[in-house]
Design a protein around this motif. Sequence first.
Motif, PDB file in Angstrom:
ATOM      1  N   VAL A 260      32.918  33.217  30.950  1.00  0.00           N
ATOM      2  CA  VAL A 260      34.308  33.288  30.524  1.00  0.00           C
ATOM      3  C   VAL A 260      34.936  34.521  31.168  1.00  0.00           C
ATOM      4  O   VAL A 260      34.597  35.646  30.809  1.00  0.00           O
ATOM      5  N   PRO A 261      35.817  34.314  32.131  1.00  0.00           N
ATOM      6  CA  PRO A 261      36.406  35.453  32.858  1.00  0.00           C
ATOM      7  C   PRO A 261      36.951  36.534  31.924  1.00  0.00           C
ATOM      8  O   PRO A 261      36.743  37.725  32.168  1.00  0.00           O
ATOM      9  N   ASP A 262      37.604  36.107  30.861  1.00  0.00           N
ATOM     10  CA  ASP A 262      38.183  37.082  29.943  1.00  0.00           C
ATOM     11  C   ASP A 262      37.090  37.911  29.247  1.00  0.00           C
ATOM     12  O   ASP A 262      37.284  39.101  28.986  1.00  0.00           O
ATOM     13  N   GLY A 263      35.965  37.284  28.963  1.00  0.00           N
ATOM     14  CA  GLY A 263      34.841  38.014  28.388  1.00  0.00           C
ATOM     15  C   GLY A 263      34.305  39.041  29.363  1.00  0.00           C
ATOM     16  O   GLY A 263      33.975  40.169  28.984  1.00  0.00           O
TER      17      GLY A 263
ATOM     18  N   PHE B  63      23.942  44.747  39.213  1.00  0.00           N
ATOM     19  CA  PHE B  63      24.268  43.673  38.269  1.00  0.00           C
ATOM     20  C   PHE B  63      25.649  43.102  38.534  1.00  0.00           C
ATOM     21  O   PHE B  63      25.840  41.888  38.580  1.00  0.00           O
ATOM     22  N   TRP B  64      26.586  43.986  38.739  1.00  0.00           N
ATOM     23  CA  TRP B  64      27.971  43.541  38.881  1.00  0.00           C
ATOM     24  C   TRP B  64      28.240  43.015  40.287  1.00  0.00           C
ATOM     25  O   TRP B  64      28.822  43.677  41.113  1.00  0.00           O
ATOM     26  N   THR B  65      27.825  41.794  40.524  1.00  0.00           N
ATOM     27  CA  THR B  65      27.922  41.187  41.847  1.00  0.00           C
ATOM     28  C   THR B  65      29.363  40.859  42.197  1.00  0.00           C
ATOM     29  O   THR B  65      30.257  40.910  41.364  1.00  0.00           O
ATOM     30  N   ALA B  66      29.563  40.503  43.446  1.00  0.00           N
ATOM     31  CA  ALA B  66      30.896  40.156  43.949  1.00  0.00           C
ATOM     32  C   ALA B  66      31.467  38.966  43.181  1.00  0.00           C
ATOM     33  O   ALA B  66      32.658  38.919  42.880  1.00  0.00           O
ATOM     34  N   GLU B  67      30.590  38.030  42.837  1.00  0.00           N
ATOM     35  CA  GLU B  67      31.049  36.839  42.109  1.00  0.00           C
ATOM     36  C   GLU B  67      31.648  37.209  40.760  1.00  0.00           C
ATOM     37  O   GLU B  67      32.720  36.718  40.384  1.00  0.00           O
ATOM     38  N   LEU B  68      30.951  38.075  40.036  1.00  0.00           N
ATOM     39  CA  LEU B  68      31.470  38.516  38.745  1.00  0.00           C
ATOM     40  C   LEU B  68      32.832  39.170  38.930  1.00  0.00           C
ATOM     41  O   LEU B  68      33.757  38.940  38.154  1.00  0.00           O
ATOM     42  N   ASP B  69      32.932  39.966  39.991  1.00  0.00           N
ATOM     43  CA  ASP B  69      34.191  40.652  40.278  1.00  0.00           C
ATOM     44  C   ASP B  69      35.310  39.651  40.519  1.00  0.00           C
ATOM     45  O   ASP B  69      36.432  39.822  40.030  1.00  0.00           O
ATOM     46  N   LEU B  70      35.001  38.605  41.257  1.00  0.00           N
ATOM     47  CA  LEU B  70      35.990  37.564  41.542  1.00  0.00           C
ATOM     48  C   LEU B  70      36.478  36.912  40.265  1.00  0.00           C
ATOM     49  O   LEU B  70      37.665  36.683  40.080  1.00  0.00           O
ATOM     50  N   LEU B  71      35.544  36.613  39.383  1.00  0.00           N
ATOM     51  CA  LEU B  71      35.903  35.961  38.129  1.00  0.00           C
ATOM     52  C   LEU B  71      36.825  36.848  37.303  1.00  0.00           C
ATOM     53  O   LEU B  71      37.764  36.367  36.666  1.00  0.00           O
ATOM     54  N   VAL B  72      36.557  38.144  37.320  1.00  0.00           N
ATOM     55  CA  VAL B  72      37.414  39.079  36.598  1.00  0.00           C
ATOM     56  C   VAL B  72      38.811  39.071  37.213  1.00  0.00           C
ATOM     57  O   VAL B  72      39.823  39.071  36.515  1.00  0.00           O
ATOM     58  N   ALA B  73      38.861  39.037  38.525  1.00  0.00           N
ATOM     59  CA  ALA B  73      40.143  38.990  39.220  1.00  0.00           C
ATOM     60  C   ALA B  73      40.911  37.753  38.798  1.00  0.00           C
ATOM     61  O   ALA B  73      42.120  37.812  38.540  1.00  0.00           O
ATOM     62  N   ASP B  74      40.209  36.630  38.675  1.00  0.00           N
ATOM     63  CA  ASP B  74      40.841  35.391  38.209  1.00  0.00           C
ATOM     64  C   ASP B  74      41.436  35.587  36.819  1.00  0.00           C
ATOM     65  O   ASP B  74      42.543  35.165  36.544  1.00  0.00           O
ATOM     66  N   ALA B  75      40.691  36.232  35.969  1.00  0.00           N
ATOM     67  CA  ALA B  75      41.168  36.478  34.609  1.00  0.00           C
ATOM     68  C   ALA B  75      42.469  37.274  34.645  1.00  0.00           C
ATOM     69  O   ALA B  75      43.410  36.990  33.913  1.00  0.00           O
ATOM     70  N   HIS B  76      42.519  38.258  35.513  1.00  0.00           N
ATOM     71  CA  HIS B  76      43.737  39.059  35.651  1.00  0.00           C
ATOM     72  C   HIS B  76      44.902  38.198  36.110  1.00  0.00           C
ATOM     73  O   HIS B  76      45.996  38.262  35.576  1.00  0.00           O
ATOM     74  N   ALA B  77      44.652  37.373  37.107  1.00  0.00           N
ATOM     75  CA  ALA B  77      45.688  36.507  37.654  1.00  0.00           C
ATOM     76  C   ALA B  77      46.250  35.601  36.561  1.00  0.00           C
ATOM     77  O   ALA B  77      47.459  35.472  36.395  1.00  0.00           O
ATOM     78  N   LEU B  78      45.354  34.985  35.795  1.00  0.00           N
ATOM     79  CA  LEU B  78      45.783  34.107  34.725  1.00  0.00           C
ATOM     80  C   LEU B  78      46.648  34.843  33.724  1.00  0.00           C
ATOM     81  O   LEU B  78      47.658  34.344  33.262  1.00  0.00           O
ATOM     82  N   LYS B  79      46.228  36.056  33.404  1.00  0.00           N
ATOM     83  CA  LYS B  79      46.968  36.864  32.440  1.00  0.00           C
ATOM     84  C   LYS B  79      48.389  37.127  32.947  1.00  0.00           C
ATOM     85  O   LYS B  79      49.367  36.954  32.221  1.00  0.00           O
ATOM     86  N   SER B  80      48.490  37.532  34.217  1.00  0.00           N
ATOM     87  CA  SER B  80      49.807  37.788  34.813  1.00  0.00           C
ATOM     88  C   SER B  80      50.666  36.539  34.717  1.00  0.00           C
ATOM     89  O   SER B  80      51.848  36.606  34.356  1.00  0.00           O
ATOM     90  N   GLN B  81      50.084  35.405  35.049  1.00  0.00           N
ATOM     91  CA  GLN B  81      50.805  34.137  34.974  1.00  0.00           C
ATOM     92  C   GLN B  81      51.353  33.911  33.572  1.00  0.00           C
ATOM     93  O   GLN B  81      52.518  33.609  33.397  1.00  0.00           O
ATOM     94  N   ARG B  82      50.462  34.090  32.601  1.00  0.00           N
ATOM     95  CA  ARG B  82      50.876  33.905  31.215  1.00  0.00           C
ATOM     96  C   ARG B  82      52.045  34.800  30.859  1.00  0.00           C
ATOM     97  O   ARG B  82      53.018  34.371  30.259  1.00  0.00           O
ATOM     98  N   ILE B  83      51.973  36.051  31.267  1.00  0.00           N
ATOM     99  CA  ILE B  83      53.026  37.016  30.951  1.00  0.00           C
ATOM    100  C   ILE B  83      54.349  36.565  31.565  1.00  0.00           C
ATOM    101  O   ILE B  83      55.380  36.538  30.916  1.00  0.00           O
ATOM    102  N   GLU B  84      54.270  36.177  32.862  1.00  0.00           N
ATOM    103  CA  GLU B  84      55.475  35.729  33.557  1.00  0.00           C
ATOM    104  C   GLU B  84      56.087  34.518  32.846  1.00  0.00           C
ATOM    105  O   GLU B  84      57.294  34.461  32.637  1.00  0.00           O
ATOM    106  N   ARG B  85      55.231  33.577  32.506  1.00  0.00           N
ATOM    107  CA  ARG B  85      55.697  32.373  31.829  1.00  0.00           C
ATOM    108  C   ARG B  85      56.373  32.717  30.504  1.00  0.00           C
ATOM    109  O   ARG B  85      57.428  32.163  30.167  1.00  0.00           O
ATOM    110  N   ASP B  86      55.794  33.676  29.778  1.00  0.00           N
ATOM    111  CA  ASP B  86      56.306  34.033  28.458  1.00  0.00           C
ATOM    112  C   ASP B  86      57.612  34.804  28.517  1.00  0.00           C
ATOM    113  O   ASP B  86      58.262  35.007  27.492  1.00  0.00           O
ATOM    114  N   HIS B  87      57.995  35.250  29.708  1.00  0.00           N
ATOM    115  CA  HIS B  87      59.235  36.039  29.804  1.00  0.00           C
ATOM    116  C   HIS B  87      60.449  35.142  30.010  1.00  0.00           C
ATOM    117  O   HIS B  87      60.318  34.035  30.514  1.00  0.00           O
TER     118      HIS B  87
END
Lengths: 109, 109
Positions: A71-74, B85-109
């Motif tokens: 879960v990316p958010d996790g 432990f913190w591989t590139a893949e994990l980093d990518l997934l976190v980046a995705d989470a950030h992107a989604l969050k930004s999207q949500r914020i934009e949508r909510d405005h």
Amino acid sequence: MFLVIDALSAAAEPTRRRILQLLASQPRTVSSIAAEFTVTRSAISQHLLLLAEVGLVTAEKVGRERIYRVVPDGLRQLQAEIDRFWTAELDLLVADAHALKSQRIERDH
Amino acid sequence: MFLVIDALSAAAEPTRRRILQLLASQPRTVSSIAAEFTVTRSAISQHLLLLAEVGLVTAEKVGRERIYRVVPDGLRQLQAEIDRFWTAELDLLVADAHALKSQRIERDH
DNA sequence: AAAACACGTTAGGCGTTACTAACGCATTCC
DNA sequence: GGAATGCGTTAGTAACGCCTAACGTGTTTT
């Protein structure tokens, strides 16, 4: 069943670390993950249930299989916990260690 | 007494995390550290002994006190373990989470 | 349809962990 | 010098974690 713990404690356990890394590259079933380890499916399943408990993974039921994915958010929360732990002071001390190492190398040349 | 474990597992335990942070800012005696916690000196002492076991801290005997300090080189190893432990893949997934969050914020405005 | 099979989870055990209580030892005070 | 105090560690214990074995359930096979 499980005592809820923080994401960092959960993720730190060696087997769970590897599970997260595996899941990071692609979603997988319990058996598919277990195939990469020496321990039983059961053990892996329980690690996954714990990781789900702290919000690091989720399971999607497909037939008789469960497809687990991170879960990316996790992960973001985990990263935040790591950052909160790794204070500026700790960073400075590591920098010192590097400096000392460089010095040693120069002296040895 | 202790089973030797890796630095990351050792450092992940919540009490030990806080101990390391305290020691990062300055060396301290067992009692001085214990004063910051609700658990006994004894418990803290054992956490310190474990941290020493994995090379994250050392004790210097001064009179009847032990001055504990973090070992920069041990910290480097810990950081290395985290990075491994913190591989590139994990980093990518976190980046995705950030992107989604930004999207949500934009949508909510 | 039911027998065989495969998947994930629950039950139970054993070793470990994290803690308090008791200790040994060094230091201070009288 | 010896009693009292304060330091860190060791002894002992209840709880927890990680594991295998047994289970329930869904799926394939005949």
